[in-house]
Write a protein that holds these residues in place. Structure first.
Motif, mmCIF file in Angstrom:
data_model
loop_
_atom_site.group_PDB
_atom_site.id
_atom_site.type_symbol
_atom_site.label_atom_id
_atom_site.label_comp_id
_atom_site.label_asym_id
_atom_site.label_seq_id
_atom_site.Cartn_x
_atom_site.Cartn_y
_atom_site.Cartn_z
ATOM 1 N N THR A 43 0.713 -1.348 0.316
ATOM 2 C CA THR A 43 0.181 -0.094 -0.354
ATOM 3 C C THR A 43 0.935 1.314 0.125
ATOM 4 O OG1 THR A 43 -0.128 -0.045 2.674
ATOM 5 C CG2 THR A 43 -2.100 -1.127 1.362
ATOM 6 N N ARG A 44 1.392 0.738 0.434
ATOM 7 C CA ARG A 44 3.175 2.446 0.429
ATOM 8 C C ARG A 44 4.240 1.636 -0.002
ATOM 9 N NH1 ARG A 44 4.219 6.400 4.958
ATOM 10 N NH2 ARG A 44 5.961 7.869 4.018
ATOM 11 N N ALA A 45 5.016 1.836 -1.863
ATOM 12 C CA ALA A 45 5.831 1.063 -2.568
ATOM 13 C C ALA A 45 6.823 2.040 -2.232
ATOM 14 C CB ALA A 45 5.350 0.647 -3.542
ATOM 15 N N PRO A 46 8.063 1.279 -2.378
ATOM 16 C CA PRO A 46 9.500 1.356 -2.665
ATOM 17 C C PRO A 46 9.850 2.766 -3.130
ATOM 18 C CG PRO A 46 9.694 -0.686 -2.212
ATOM 19 C CD PRO A 46 8.535 -0.516 -2.452
ATOM 20 N N ALA A 47 10.422 3.319 -3.365
ATOM 21 C CA ALA A 47 11.270 4.688 -5.181
ATOM 22 C C ALA A 47 11.909 3.315 -5.388
ATOM 23 C CB ALA A 47 11.535 6.081 -4.180
ATOM 24 N N GLU A 48 12.436 2.496 -5.326
ATOM 25 C CA GLU A 48 13.515 1.706 -5.443
ATOM 26 C C GLU A 48 14.231 0.326 -5.309
ATOM 27 O OE1 GLU A 48 17.341 3.886 -6.027
ATOM 28 O OE2 GLU A 48 18.030 3.722 -3.626
ATOM 29 N N VAL A 49 14.520 -0.232 -6.303
ATOM 30 C CA VAL A 49 15.279 -1.995 -5.183
ATOM 31 C C VAL A 49 16.272 -1.788 -5.762
ATOM 32 C CG1 VAL A 49 15.013 -4.341 -5.375
ATOM 33 C CG2 VAL A 49 13.068 -2.919 -5.264
ATOM 34 N N VAL A 50 17.239 -2.028 -4.741
ATOM 35 C CA VAL A 50 19.027 -2.293 -4.862
ATOM 36 C C VAL A 50 18.811 -3.600 -4.104
ATOM 37 C CG1 VAL A 50 20.512 -1.647 -3.962
ATOM 38 C CG2 VAL A 50 19.173 0.304 -4.755
ATOM 39 N N VAL A 51 19.163 -4.450 -5.306
ATOM 40 C CA VAL A 51 20.093 -6.352 -5.526
ATOM 41 C C VAL A 51 21.346 -6.077 -5.429
ATOM 42 C CG1 VAL A 51 19.123 -8.380 -6.156
ATOM 43 C CG2 VAL A 51 17.213 -6.775 -6.610
ATOM 44 N N VAL A 52 21.855 -6.967 -4.782
ATOM 45 C CA VAL A 52 22.981 -6.787 -4.151
ATOM 46 C C VAL A 52 23.689 -8.076 -4.227
ATOM 47 C CG1 VAL A 52 22.671 -6.932 -1.399
ATOM 48 C CG2 VAL A 52 25.461 -7.100 -2.744
ATOM 49 N N GLN A 53 24.370 -8.687 -5.109
ATOM 50 C CA GLN A 53 23.973 -10.421 -5.646
ATOM 51 C C GLN A 53 25.594 -10.487 -4.839
ATOM 52 O OE1 GLN A 53 24.135 -11.686 -9.894
ATOM 53 N NE2 GLN A 53 26.035 -12.721 -10.014
ATOM 54 N N ASP A 54 24.863 -11.551 -4.395
ATOM 55 C CA ASP A 54 26.618 -12.234 -3.429
ATOM 56 C C ASP A 54 27.299 -12.526 -3.647
ATOM 57 O OD1 ASP A 54 28.641 -12.168 -1.395
ATOM 58 O OD2 ASP A 54 27.763 -13.326 0.073
ATOM 59 N N GLY A 55 28.490 -12.835 -4.722
ATOM 60 C CA GLY A 55 28.915 -14.191 -5.203
ATOM 61 C C GLY A 55 28.237 -15.305 -7.042
ATOM 62 N N LEU A 65 17.364 -11.833 -11.873
ATOM 63 C CA LEU A 65 17.635 -11.062 -11.985
ATOM 64 C C LEU A 65 17.041 -9.410 -12.904
ATOM 65 C CD1 LEU A 65 21.048 -12.157 -9.453
ATOM 66 C CD2 LEU A 65 19.066 -10.753 -9.029
ATOM 67 N N GLU A 66 18.316 -10.007 -14.032
ATOM 68 C CA GLU A 66 17.674 -9.426 -15.711
ATOM 69 C C GLU A 66 16.072 -9.493 -15.899
ATOM 70 O OE1 GLU A 66 20.513 -8.346 -17.551
ATOM 71 O OE2 GLU A 66 21.817 -9.559 -16.585
ATOM 72 N N ARG A 67 15.639 -10.300 -15.591
ATOM 73 C CA ARG A 67 14.370 -10.282 -15.935
ATOM 74 C C ARG A 67 13.993 -8.635 -14.637
ATOM 75 N NH1 ARG A 67 9.545 -9.986 -14.539
ATOM 76 N NH2 ARG A 67 10.003 -10.199 -12.302
ATOM 77 N N LEU A 68 13.999 -8.755 -13.828
ATOM 78 C CA LEU A 68 13.353 -7.891 -12.512
ATOM 79 C C LEU A 68 14.269 -6.256 -13.063
ATOM 80 C CD1 LEU A 68 14.163 -9.300 -9.865
ATOM 81 C CD2 LEU A 68 11.948 -8.380 -10.438
ATOM 82 N N VAL A 69 15.899 -5.961 -13.126
ATOM 83 C CA VAL A 69 16.252 -4.991 -13.629
ATOM 84 C C VAL A 69 16.112 -4.426 -15.426
ATOM 85 C CG1 VAL A 69 18.073 -3.888 -14.910
ATOM 86 C CG2 VAL A 69 18.370 -5.585 -12.284
ATOM 87 N N ARG A 70 14.909 -5.249 -16.218
ATOM 88 C CA ARG A 70 14.779 -4.652 -17.659
ATOM 89 C C ARG A 70 13.073 -4.184 -17.269
ATOM 90 N NH1 ARG A 70 14.697 -9.572 -19.761
ATOM 91 N NH2 ARG A 70 12.925 -9.728 -19.476
ATOM 92 N N ASP A 71 12.632 -5.150 -16.262
ATOM 93 C CA ASP A 71 11.108 -5.028 -16.409
ATOM 94 C C ASP A 71 10.152 -4.581 -15.017
ATOM 95 O OD1 ASP A 71 10.953 -5.950 -18.907
ATOM 96 O OD2 ASP A 71 10.497 -8.429 -18.417
#
Length: 286
Positions: A43-55, A65-71
């Protein structure tokens, strides 16, 4: 005639980042569900998502991950770390990439309930440095909670509980990055990087709060409680207790009690360990 003082505009609602670590053990399906539940279902969403890929991650997870960045309808930024270095390093690396001082944490296999940020953000906007919440343990069926992990509520209660155990569930946290950085940020503390950070924040006088309502479904597997036992976990526990004592967060008697109780807990049968933990954090508040 003196000019009237200009009106101060009302504080704008805090825009915030969602910080979510991913590693090779995560699955594309659960990652997708975690991001979905923490963004478009809120109901109150973030302005951005930062995904950190650990290895390195498997091809299927990399494709997600690529799909999320794109879509993704909420912008997703991917921070890649070439080698798996653990959660503390991943969060320490990615936190500066968040565009906002207010940062919400999420894990790649958990589920956020729709009103999570609606209930947590007003406390941050009122001045809190860190806000956690209660959470449900869930399995494959997220609609059927297995247990409740009840969060201690109120400053004095949180402080008292923090001398015995972790008072804040990491996957539920919304925090001020500036408050985290003031105490040195995430430090390497095997299996306790979050607890060690909260203890330092509390010791420094940070405003730490919890929402009593469960706001996250935390996935547990068949081996979750097995991993809480053994000599490796005992060594990590003893190292943490030594740090808490050196910080002055616990005195000698509390340190000795923690070493005996929490150390002994690592060697009881798994079923007893699970029952004891759920009794401690579920059936009673602290």
């Amino acid at each position: 005639m003196a000019l009237a003082e200009p009106l101060t505009p009302p504080e704008l609602p805090a825009r915030f980042s969602l910080l979510l670590p991913v590693y090779a053990g995560d699955t594309p399906e659960r990652l997708h569900r975690a991001v979905e539940s923490n963004t478009v279902e809120q109901t109150r969403a973030p302005a951005e998502v930062v995904v950190v890929q650990d290895g390195p991650v498997p091809p299927e997870l990399d494709a997600e991950l690529e799909r999320l960045v794109r879509d993704s309808p909420v912008p997703v930024r991917l921070v890649r770390i070439p080698e798996n270095r653990g959660l503390a390093h991943a969060l320490r690396t990615a936190l500066p990439s968040c565009s906002y001082d207010v940062v919400a944490r999420a894990d790649a296999d958990d589920v956020a309930y729709p009103r999570r940020f609606e209930l947590q953000l007003p406390l941050i906007e009122a001045g809190a440095d860190l806000v956690g919440a209660s959470m449900h343990e869930i399995g494959d069926d997220e609609g059927t909670p297995l247990a409740l992990r009840a969060a201690p509520v109120g400053a004095q209660r949180i402080l008292a509980v923090s001398r015995r155990r972790n008072p804040i569930s990491h996957p539920t946290v919304v925090l001020r990055r500036s408050a985290v950085e003031r105490v040195g940020g995430y430090e390497d503390a095997p299996m306790a990087e979050d607890y060690w950070l909260w203890a330092r924040m509390l010791h420094a006088g940070a405003d730490v709060r919890n929402v009593a309502e469960p706001l996250v479904g935390y996935r547990v597997s068949a081996g979750s409680y097995e991993r809480r036992g053994g000599y490796r976990v005992l060594r990590a526990e003893l190292a943490l207790q030594a740090r808490l004592r050196a910080l002055g967060h616990v005195g000698f008697l509390q340190w000795a009690t923690n070493v005996m109780v929490r150390g002994g807990y690592r060697f009881v049968p798994v079923r007893v360990r699970e029952a004891a933990y759920r009794l401690m954090v579920g059936r009673r508040n602290g």
